[in-house]
Write an enzyme that holds these catalytic residues in place. Structure first.
Site, short mmCIF file in Angstrom:
data_model
loop_
_atom_site.label_atom_id
_atom_site.label_comp_id
_atom_site.label_asym_id
_atom_site.label_seq_id
_atom_site.Cartn_x
_atom_site.Cartn_y
_atom_site.Cartn_z
N LYS A 48 -7.94 -43.70 10.69
CA LYS A 48 -8.35 -44.98 10.09
C LYS A 48 -8.53 -46.05 11.16
O LYS A 48 -9.00 -47.15 10.86
CB LYS A 48 -7.32 -45.44 9.05
CG LYS A 48 -7.30 -44.57 7.79
CD LYS A 48 -6.83 -45.34 6.57
CE LYS A 48 -6.98 -44.56 5.28
NZ LYS A 48 -6.86 -45.37 4.07
N LYS A 50 -6.35 -47.89 12.49
CA LYS A 50 -5.59 -49.08 12.10
C LYS A 50 -4.12 -48.84 12.41
O LYS A 50 -3.69 -47.68 12.46
CB LYS A 50 -5.68 -49.30 10.58
CG LYS A 50 -7.05 -49.69 10.10
CD LYS A 50 -7.09 -49.62 8.58
CE LYS A 50 -8.51 -49.74 8.06
NZ LYS A 50 -8.59 -49.40 6.66
N1 CTP Z 1 -6.77 -45.11 -4.39
C1 CTP Z 1 -7.21 -45.39 -5.69
N2 CTP Z 1 -7.61 -46.68 -6.02
C2 CTP Z 1 -7.58 -47.67 -5.09
C3 CTP Z 1 -7.12 -47.39 -3.75
C4 CTP Z 1 -6.71 -46.09 -3.45
O1 CTP Z 1 -7.26 -44.51 -6.54
N3 CTP Z 1 -7.99 -48.88 -5.43
C5 CTP Z 1 -6.35 -43.75 -4.07
C6 CTP Z 1 -7.22 -43.11 -2.98
O2 CTP Z 1 -8.36 -42.49 -3.55
C7 CTP Z 1 -6.27 -42.08 -2.40
C8 CTP Z 1 -4.88 -42.73 -2.57
O3 CTP Z 1 -5.05 -43.79 -3.52
O4 CTP Z 1 -6.31 -40.87 -3.16
C9 CTP Z 1 -4.32 -43.27 -1.27
O5 CTP Z 1 -5.27 -44.17 -0.75
P1 CTP Z 1 -5.11 -44.98 0.61
O6 CTP Z 1 -6.21 -44.64 1.52
O7 CTP Z 1 -3.72 -44.88 1.10
O8 CTP Z 1 -5.30 -46.51 0.07
P2 CTP Z 1 -6.47 -47.56 0.23
O9 CTP Z 1 -6.05 -48.79 -0.49
O10 CTP Z 1 -7.80 -46.96 -0.19
O11 CTP Z 1 -6.46 -47.83 1.82
P3 CTP Z 1 -7.60 -48.36 2.81
O12 CTP Z 1 -8.15 -49.64 2.26
O13 CTP Z 1 -6.87 -48.55 4.13
O14 CTP Z 1 -8.65 -47.27 2.92
#
Ligand code: CTP
Length: 141
Positions: A48, A50
């Site tokens: 990522k 990050k």
């Molecule tokens: N997920 C979800 N709905 C969201 C955010 C995440 O269903 N609004 C799901 C993703 O599809 C994944 C899981 O939660 O299966 C973990 O996601 P993660 O990547 O940790 O979270 P994000 O909020 O999407 O992080 P980033 O913005 O850094 O990509």
């Protein structure tokens, strides 16, 4: 009776938010025993690009405290990238993912591999309007 016995889902789960909770509660609606595989810090940094706000230990503690989660494990990049390694280690019936991953190269490959060994993949609705990235952006403003 639920559709699956052992289910697993993977993610970083940094700055735990309601989109994460919706996903995990939906996973648990479909399986008796839910394993959540939390990505290690190297995965977050290298993939990522990050720095996680919450440490791996904190992310694991938060996930482990949830009613809908039966077991929390830590996963490396190799296991996230190659879900057959994950399957060998945790012997689940179904892998759940947010439907934002549907159609991606990684998941198309996993679908083919899983079809050969009888494991399932279920895509669950992604919660629009919230993400770790969005939370970080809105805090910056
Ligand atoms: N997920 C979800 N709905 C969201 C955010 C995440 O269903 N609004 C799901 C993703 O599809 C994944 C899981 O939660 O299966 C973990 O996601 P993660 O990547 O940790 O979270 P994000 O909020 O999407 O992080 P980033 O913005 O850094 O990509």
């Amino acid at each position: 009776m639920k559709k699956y016995n052992r289910g697993i889902t993977t993610g970083v789960f940094d700055l735990f938010h309601v989109g994460h909770l919706n996903l995990l509660e939906r996973c648990k609606e479909h399986c008796d025993y839910l394993i959540v595989a939390v990505c290690d810090d190297d995965y977050v940094k290298n993939i990522k690009h990050k720095e996680p706000v919450f440490s791996l230990e904190e992310r694991v503690r938060i996930i482990s405290a949830l009613k809908c989660v039966d077991e929390t494990v830590v996963v490396s990049y190799e296991e996230v990238d190659d879900k057959m390694l994950l399957l060998e280690k945790h012997n689940f019936d179904v892998l759940f993912s947010g439907d934002d991953w549907k159609g991606s190269e990684r998941y198309k490959k996993t679908e083919e591999q899983f079809a050969k060994v009888g494991a399932a993949i279920e895509y669950l609705p992604y919660t629009q309007g919230v993400s770790t990235t969005q939370i970080k952006e809105s805090l910056k403003k």
